[in-house]
Design an enzyme around this catalytic site. Structure first.
Site, PDB file in Angstrom:
ATOM      1  N   ASP A  44     -58.506 -96.894 -28.845  1.00  0.00           N
ATOM      2  CA  ASP A  44     -60.132 -96.594 -29.134  1.00  0.00           C
ATOM      3  C   ASP A  44     -61.257 -98.255 -29.594  1.00  0.00           C
ATOM      4  O   ASP A  44     -62.027 -98.204 -29.490  1.00  0.00           O
ATOM      5  CB  ASP A  44     -60.444 -95.611 -28.999  1.00  0.00           C
ATOM      6  CG  ASP A  44     -59.997 -95.181 -30.735  1.00  0.00           C
ATOM      7  OD1 ASP A  44     -59.695 -96.266 -31.398  1.00  0.00           O
ATOM      8  OD2 ASP A  44     -60.153 -93.523 -31.045  1.00  0.00           O
ATOM      9  N   SER A  45     -60.034 -99.298 -30.390  1.00  0.00           N
ATOM     10  CA  SER A  45     -60.428-100.137 -31.035  1.00  0.00           C
ATOM     11  C   SER A  45     -61.421-100.968 -30.299  1.00  0.00           C
ATOM     12  O   SER A  45     -62.218-102.099 -30.591  1.00  0.00           O
ATOM     13  CB  SER A  45     -59.172-100.483 -31.850  1.00  0.00           C
ATOM     14  OG  SER A  45     -58.027-100.477 -30.693  1.00  0.00           O
ATOM     15  N   ASP A  83     -54.723 -93.854 -25.986  1.00  0.00           N
ATOM     16  CA  ASP A  83     -55.560 -93.237 -27.199  1.00  0.00           C
ATOM     17  C   ASP A  83     -56.837 -92.147 -26.684  1.00  0.00           C
ATOM     18  O   ASP A  83     -57.448 -92.599 -25.005  1.00  0.00           O
ATOM     19  CB  ASP A  83     -56.287 -94.087 -27.613  1.00  0.00           C
ATOM     20  CG  ASP A  83     -56.124 -94.611 -29.107  1.00  0.00           C
ATOM     21  OD1 ASP A  83     -55.630 -93.622 -29.635  1.00  0.00           O
ATOM     22  OD2 ASP A  83     -57.166 -95.709 -29.590  1.00  0.00           O
ATOM     23  N   LYS A 112     -52.505 -90.770 -26.725  1.00  0.00           N
ATOM     24  CA  LYS A 112     -52.203 -90.303 -28.633  1.00  0.00           C
ATOM     25  C   LYS A 112     -53.607 -89.950 -29.388  1.00  0.00           C
ATOM     26  O   LYS A 112     -54.373 -89.910 -28.968  1.00  0.00           O
ATOM     27  CB  LYS A 112     -51.812 -92.237 -29.223  1.00  0.00           C
ATOM     28  CG  LYS A 112     -52.485 -92.524 -30.414  1.00  0.00           C
ATOM     29  CD  LYS A 112     -52.043 -93.438 -30.888  1.00  0.00           C
ATOM     30  CE  LYS A 112     -53.231 -94.611 -30.963  1.00  0.00           C
ATOM     31  NZ  LYS A 112     -54.268 -94.000 -32.061  1.00  0.00           N
ATOM     32  N   GLU A 114     -55.087 -88.713 -32.559  1.00  0.00           N
ATOM     33  CA  GLU A 114     -55.350 -88.619 -34.560  1.00  0.00           C
ATOM     34  C   GLU A 114     -55.017 -87.594 -35.376  1.00  0.00           C
ATOM     35  O   GLU A 114     -55.600 -86.762 -34.260  1.00  0.00           O
ATOM     36  CB  GLU A 114     -56.249 -89.367 -34.978  1.00  0.00           C
ATOM     37  CG  GLU A 114     -56.806 -90.873 -34.297  1.00  0.00           C
ATOM     38  CD  GLU A 114     -57.517 -91.277 -34.894  1.00  0.00           C
ATOM     39  OE1 GLU A 114     -58.675 -91.049 -35.773  1.00  0.00           O
ATOM     40  OE2 GLU A 114     -57.608 -92.086 -34.531  1.00  0.00           O
ATOM     41  N   GLU A 181     -50.056 -95.236 -40.791  1.00  0.00           N
ATOM     42  CA  GLU A 181     -51.593 -96.564 -40.822  1.00  0.00           C
ATOM     43  C   GLU A 181     -51.943 -96.028 -42.114  1.00  0.00           C
ATOM     44  O   GLU A 181     -52.330 -95.095 -42.251  1.00  0.00           O
ATOM     45  CB  GLU A 181     -52.653 -95.876 -40.027  1.00  0.00           C
ATOM     46  CG  GLU A 181     -53.839 -97.753 -40.210  1.00  0.00           C
ATOM     47  CD  GLU A 181     -54.720 -97.501 -38.422  1.00  0.00           C
ATOM     48  OE1 GLU A 181     -55.578 -98.740 -39.302  1.00  0.00           O
ATOM     49  OE2 GLU A 181     -55.198 -96.535 -37.963  1.00  0.00           O
TER      50      GLU A 181
END
Length: 292
Positions: A44-45, A83, A112, A114, A181
């Site tokens: 998502d960066s 993501d 992925k 979070e 991270e």
């Protein structure tokens, strides 16, 4: 033939660590595939480094699915990880399953998410449904406002214990991989020792099973990069294959354990509490490096 999760485990068992880079299009995917990068993450960066936004929060499932398709068409060998963006799984496990299916149908081999113990029921449903899951703990970019900025996590004992407990909860729920991270080296090492997950570090520890960087950081395109970033374009000879050379060098250094060095990780007492980006007066100025 595309790399499988079992192939990643076999490579690690043979003493070679795993390299991962973010990727968003077919062109870079081809180059990174040729360079031997093990895993390509459609992160998502992309909201920041592709769309020019201030955070990852506006990125949609449709955005990730589109770029996943681009990467899959460009890379024939790399393992593909996508993501799940903010708002695509927090409402319920059923919502997560619906959106994860979209990403898998776009070509992802794993999704992925979070979060820690709070998303264990979601991970359980996804894995029961045949969708491999990668967790993400420590600094979670989609939680930037709740965390008060892009800051190192786990510097206090209670926070460190929570991060380790979250990793264990993610594993117990069925995740196979975990991104760690921006946590102190000692905390990341605890996670590596206390779980059997494939651990991927970014500003975490050389003890992790692999490392990930945002491609723009790896290529030196980020202003005021984070401490954990290394510019692999430095000392690369000129020519049309400069990016390929840089990616190959990154892959070699990750596989051999050269990267990250001591200068790329955090100590329990290192730095000021001002944040992740050292002396920068504006921690968010370097957000691309904090959000794979």
């Amino acid at each position: 033939m595309r790399t499988s999760l079992s192939a990643l485990r076999k490579k690690l068992a043979n003493g070679r660590k795993l390299s991962m880079l973010t990727c968003y299009d077919a062109g870079f995917a081809r180059v990174f595939d040729e360079a031997g990068i093990d895993t390509l993450l459609i992160g998502d960066s992309l909201g920041m480094v592709v769309q020019g936004r201030d955070s990852t929060l506006p990125v949609t499932v449709q955005d990730i699915a589109y770029h996943t398709g681009c990467v899959v068409r460009g890379a024939a060998n790399a393992f593909v990880l996508a993501d799940m963006p903010f708002g695509s799984y927090q409402e319920s496990p059923a919502q997560a399953l619906h959106n994860a299916v979209i990403l898998m149908q776009a070509g992802a081999q794993m999704v992925k998410l979070e979060g820690g113990a709070e998303i264990a029921p979601t991970i359980e449903l996804l894995t029961r449904s045949g969708i491999p899951v990668c967790g993400h703990i420590g600094l979670m970019p989609s939680h930037v406002h709740a965390l008060g900025g892009f800051r190192v996590q786990g510097k206090e004992t209670a926070d460190a214990d929570r991060i380790v407990a979250d990793a264990q909860a993610v594993e117990a729920a069925g995740a196979a991989m975990l991104v760690i991270e921006a946590v102190p080296d000692a905390v990341a090492r605890r996670v590596c020792n206390d779980t059997t997950l494939l651990t991927i570090g970014i500003g975490a520890s050389a003890a992790c099973d692999g490392q990930v960087l945002v491609l723009h950081d790896m290529l030196g395109l980020t202003r005021s990069p984070a401490k954990f970033v290394k510019n692999y374009m430095v000392d690369v000879s000129g020519g049309g294959d400069a990016v390929l050379q840089a990616a190959r060098r990154y892959a070699r250094e990750v596989e051999s354990g050269v990267f990250p060095g001591a200068e790329h990780v955090y100590g329990l007492t290192s730095g000021s509490v001002a944040g992740l980006y050292g002396s920068s007066p504006n921690p968010e100025a370097a957000t691309p490096g904090a959000a794979p």
